[in-house]
Design a protein around this motif. Sequence first.
Motif, PDB file in Angstrom:
ATOM      1  N   LEU A   1       0.845  -1.184   0.000  1.00  0.00           N
ATOM      2  CA  LEU A   1       0.000   0.000   0.000  1.00  0.00           C
ATOM      3  C   LEU A   1       0.888   1.244   0.000  1.00  0.00           C
ATOM      4  CD1 LEU A   1      -2.786   1.354   0.276  1.00  0.00           C
ATOM      5  CD2 LEU A   1      -2.552   1.129   2.759  1.00  0.00           C
ATOM      6  N   ASN A   2       0.693   2.101  -1.002  1.00  0.00           N
ATOM      7  CA  ASN A   2       1.452   3.345  -1.102  1.00  0.00           C
ATOM      8  C   ASN A   2       0.698   4.427  -0.328  1.00  0.00           C
ATOM      9  OD1 ASN A   2       2.720   5.739  -1.851  1.00  0.00           O
ATOM     10  ND2 ASN A   2       3.262   4.949  -3.871  1.00  0.00           N
ATOM     11  N   ILE A   3       1.073   4.594   0.932  1.00  0.00           N
ATOM     12  CA  ILE A   3       0.338   5.502   1.809  1.00  0.00           C
ATOM     13  C   ILE A   3       0.511   6.950   1.370  1.00  0.00           C
ATOM     14  CG2 ILE A   3       0.162   6.361   4.176  1.00  0.00           C
ATOM     15  CD1 ILE A   3       0.904   3.567   5.131  1.00  0.00           C
ATOM     16  N   ASP A   4       1.724   7.325   0.979  1.00  0.00           N
ATOM     17  CA  ASP A   4       1.969   8.705   0.543  1.00  0.00           C
ATOM     18  C   ASP A   4       1.099   9.070  -0.650  1.00  0.00           C
ATOM     19  OD1 ASP A   4       3.832   9.085   2.526  1.00  0.00           O
ATOM     20  OD2 ASP A   4       5.532   8.506   1.283  1.00  0.00           O
ATOM     21  N   PHE A   5       0.969   8.127  -1.596  1.00  0.00           N
ATOM     22  CA  PHE A   5       0.133   8.370  -2.777  1.00  0.00           C
ATOM     23  C   PHE A   5      -1.332   8.542  -2.361  1.00  0.00           C
ATOM     24  CE2 PHE A   5      -2.754   6.580  -5.970  1.00  0.00           C
ATOM     25  CZ  PHE A   5      -2.509   7.436  -7.029  1.00  0.00           C
ATOM     26  N   MET A   6      -1.799   7.702  -1.438  1.00  0.00           N
ATOM     27  CA  MET A   6      -3.184   7.786  -0.986  1.00  0.00           C
ATOM     28  C   MET A   6      -3.472   9.138  -0.338  1.00  0.00           C
ATOM     29  SD  MET A   6      -5.263   5.280   1.624  1.00  0.00           S
ATOM     30  CE  MET A   6      -4.271   5.774   3.056  1.00  0.00           C
ATOM     31  N   VAL A   7      -2.583   9.583   0.527  1.00  0.00           N
ATOM     32  CA  VAL A   7      -2.760  10.872   1.208  1.00  0.00           C
ATOM     33  C   VAL A   7      -2.750  12.015   0.193  1.00  0.00           C
ATOM     34  CG1 VAL A   7      -1.746  12.497   2.848  1.00  0.00           C
ATOM     35  CG2 VAL A   7      -1.816  10.050   3.394  1.00  0.00           C
ATOM     36  N   THR A   8      -1.831  11.936  -0.768  1.00  0.00           N
ATOM     37  CA  THR A   8      -1.755  12.965  -1.810  1.00  0.00           C
ATOM     38  C   THR A   8      -3.062  13.038  -2.601  1.00  0.00           C
ATOM     39  OG1 THR A   8       0.636  12.668  -2.037  1.00  0.00           O
ATOM     40  CG2 THR A   8      -0.510  13.722  -3.872  1.00  0.00           C
ATOM     41  N   GLU A   9      -3.619  11.879  -2.950  1.00  0.00           N
ATOM     42  CA  GLU A   9      -4.874  11.838  -3.701  1.00  0.00           C
ATOM     43  C   GLU A   9      -6.033  12.403  -2.879  1.00  0.00           C
ATOM     44  OE1 GLU A   9      -5.588  10.752  -7.037  1.00  0.00           O
ATOM     45  OE2 GLU A   9      -3.450  11.252  -6.996  1.00  0.00           O
ATOM     46  N   PHE A  10      -6.037  12.129  -1.606  1.00  0.00           N
ATOM     47  CA  PHE A  10      -7.090  12.673  -0.734  1.00  0.00           C
ATOM     48  C   PHE A  10      -7.035  14.200  -0.755  1.00  0.00           C
ATOM     49  CE2 PHE A  10      -9.364   9.676   2.173  1.00  0.00           C
ATOM     50  CZ  PHE A  10      -9.049   8.521   1.488  1.00  0.00           C
ATOM     51  N   LYS A  11      -5.835  14.737  -0.633  1.00  0.00           N
ATOM     52  CA  LYS A  11      -5.676  16.194  -0.611  1.00  0.00           C
ATOM     53  C   LYS A  11      -6.035  16.804  -1.958  1.00  0.00           C
ATOM     54  CE  LYS A  11      -2.044  16.336   2.932  1.00  0.00           C
ATOM     55  NZ  LYS A  11      -0.605  16.632   3.203  1.00  0.00           N
ATOM     56  N   LYS A  12      -5.542  16.193  -3.043  1.00  0.00           N
ATOM     57  CA  LYS A  12      -5.747  16.733  -4.382  1.00  0.00           C
ATOM     58  C   LYS A  12      -7.219  16.754  -4.765  1.00  0.00           C
ATOM     59  CE  LYS A  12      -4.566  14.257  -7.961  1.00  0.00           C
ATOM     60  NZ  LYS A  12      -3.706  13.549  -8.948  1.00  0.00           N
ATOM     61  N   ASN A  13      -7.934  15.707  -4.390  1.00  0.00           N
ATOM     62  CA  ASN A  13      -9.335  15.589  -4.768  1.00  0.00           C
ATOM     63  C   ASN A  13     -10.292  16.119  -3.709  1.00  0.00           C
ATOM     64  OD1 ASN A  13      -9.235  14.019  -7.431  1.00  0.00           O
ATOM     65  ND2 ASN A  13      -7.968  12.741  -6.105  1.00  0.00           N
ATOM     66  N   LYS A  14      -9.710  16.686  -2.646  1.00  0.00           N
ATOM     67  CA  LYS A  14     -10.514  17.279  -1.566  1.00  0.00           C
ATOM     68  C   LYS A  14     -11.580  16.316  -1.048  1.00  0.00           C
ATOM     69  CE  LYS A  14      -9.705  22.009  -3.171  1.00  0.00           C
ATOM     70  NZ  LYS A  14     -10.318  23.293  -3.586  1.00  0.00           N
ATOM     71  N   ILE A  15     -11.152  15.092  -0.852  1.00  0.00           N
ATOM     72  CA  ILE A  15     -12.068  14.080  -0.310  1.00  0.00           C
ATOM     73  C   ILE A  15     -12.371  14.438   1.147  1.00  0.00           C
ATOM     74  CG2 ILE A  15     -12.310  11.627   0.277  1.00  0.00           C
ATOM     75  CD1 ILE A  15     -10.524  11.029  -2.144  1.00  0.00           C
ATOM     76  N   PRO A  16     -13.655  14.482   1.533  1.00  0.00           N
ATOM     77  CA  PRO A  16     -14.034  14.958   2.874  1.00  0.00           C
ATOM     78  C   PRO A  16     -13.761  13.937   3.984  1.00  0.00           C
ATOM     79  CG  PRO A  16     -15.982  14.274   1.671  1.00  0.00           C
ATOM     80  CD  PRO A  16     -14.834  14.169   0.696  1.00  0.00           C
ATOM     81  N   VAL A  17     -12.497  13.647   4.209  1.00  0.00           N
ATOM     82  CA  VAL A  17     -12.078  12.764   5.295  1.00  0.00           C
ATOM     83  C   VAL A  17     -11.345  13.606   6.324  1.00  0.00           C
ATOM     84  CG1 VAL A  17     -10.545  10.852   5.927  1.00  0.00           C
ATOM     85  CG2 VAL A  17     -11.951  10.703   3.863  1.00  0.00           C
ATOM     86  N   LYS A  18     -11.724  13.475   7.584  1.00  0.00           N
ATOM     87  CA  LYS A  18     -11.149  14.313   8.639  1.00  0.00           C
ATOM     88  C   LYS A  18      -9.734  13.887   9.008  1.00  0.00           C
ATOM     89  CE  LYS A  18     -14.774  16.916   9.362  1.00  0.00           C
ATOM     90  NZ  LYS A  18     -14.758  18.364   9.081  1.00  0.00           N
ATOM     91  N   SER A  19      -9.498  12.582   9.076  1.00  0.00           N
ATOM     92  CA  SER A  19      -8.200  12.094   9.556  1.00  0.00           C
ATOM     93  C   SER A  19      -7.839  10.777   8.892  1.00  0.00           C
ATOM     94  CB  SER A  19      -8.230  11.869  11.077  1.00  0.00           C
ATOM     95  OG  SER A  19      -8.616  13.030  11.768  1.00  0.00           O
ATOM     96  N   ILE A  20      -6.529  10.584   8.702  1.00  0.00           N
ATOM     97  CA  ILE A  20      -6.001   9.279   8.311  1.00  0.00           C
ATOM     98  C   ILE A  20      -4.890   8.945   9.301  1.00  0.00           C
ATOM     99  CG2 ILE A  20      -4.888   7.882   6.545  1.00  0.00           C
ATOM    100  CD1 ILE A  20      -5.992   9.784   4.448  1.00  0.00           C
ATOM    101  N   VAL A  21      -5.054   7.835   9.999  1.00  0.00           N
ATOM    102  CA  VAL A  21      -4.098   7.425  11.018  1.00  0.00           C
ATOM    103  C   VAL A  21      -3.639   5.999  10.722  1.00  0.00           C
ATOM    104  CG1 VAL A  21      -3.721   6.997  13.470  1.00  0.00           C
ATOM    105  CG2 VAL A  21      -5.164   8.907  12.750  1.00  0.00           C
ATOM    106  N   GLN A  22      -2.335   5.793  10.738  1.00  0.00           N
ATOM    107  CA  GLN A  22      -1.774   4.454  10.557  1.00  0.00           C
ATOM    108  C   GLN A  22      -1.426   3.883  11.925  1.00  0.00           C
ATOM    109  OE1 GLN A  22       1.970   4.291   8.513  1.00  0.00           O
ATOM    110  NE2 GLN A  22       1.883   2.090   8.186  1.00  0.00           N
ATOM    111  N   ASN A  23      -1.959   2.699  12.206  1.00  0.00           N
ATOM    112  CA  ASN A  23      -1.627   2.006  13.445  1.00  0.00           C
ATOM    113  C   ASN A  23      -0.625   0.905  13.138  1.00  0.00           C
ATOM    114  OD1 ASN A  23      -2.286  -0.450  15.474  1.00  0.00           O
ATOM    115  ND2 ASN A  23      -2.714   1.496  16.490  1.00  0.00           N
TER     116      ASN A  23
END
Length: 235
Positions: A1-23
């Motif tokens: 799983l490419n976490i950096d890519f996922m976070v970048t896509e969330f920001k770029k597409n303004k997906i309404p997610v409040k938090s992403i936390v990796q445990n």
Amino acid sequence: LNIDFMVTEFKKNKIPVKSIVQNVNTKKTNVILSDKNILLYGREYIQDMIENLTFNIYPNSFYQVNSIQMEKMYKRALDYANLQGTETVYDLYCGIGTITLLLSQKCKTVYGIEVVAQAIESAKQNAKINNIENAKFICGKVEDEIENLVAKSNMPNVIVLDPARKGCEEKVLDTILNVKPEKIIYISCNPSTLARDLKKLLSTQEYELKEVTPYDLFSHTMHIESVTFLKRVEL
């Protein structure tokens, strides 16, 4: 799983997610979450409201996922308690203080006990942001802390139980029977352990099982929650 890519896509597409936390959990046990959380996006907690109260919810904190049914279930518990403003209440296995703080608006004093340290910190924070001062929170095993609490505080008029699927430790039930609160309200996610614990609580014939109300929080599954009301028999 490419976490950096996922976070970048969330920001770029303004997906309404409040938090992403990796445990990160490297232990090979049946425990799902470890204490190590890495904040990847947003803030370290999310917020929700129950009735008029706001709650900060952190990654390792327990919170019901079906908020609509949760509110109905908690309202039933409060209805069973029928608090008049003068009572001392114990909320055992209190988590982040959801039920505790709802109870606090209707009683004199309420004590919440929970073994998860992060949950207790959340509970204290939630009390503060809601300007609630009559709720006290204790971190530790319920079976140990309830005995300490009985020795230090007023005897409870009402005890609320909301344990995990394994139910209550026998020592907890023994202490409750010794304390003899007027009302016991048991919120359960496991009918099997509920039946086991009710057998113990009813064994002395000092309590009457008044009502059990089931709730379906997990549609199309076998799981069910319930709220049970026990009242001390008037001699």
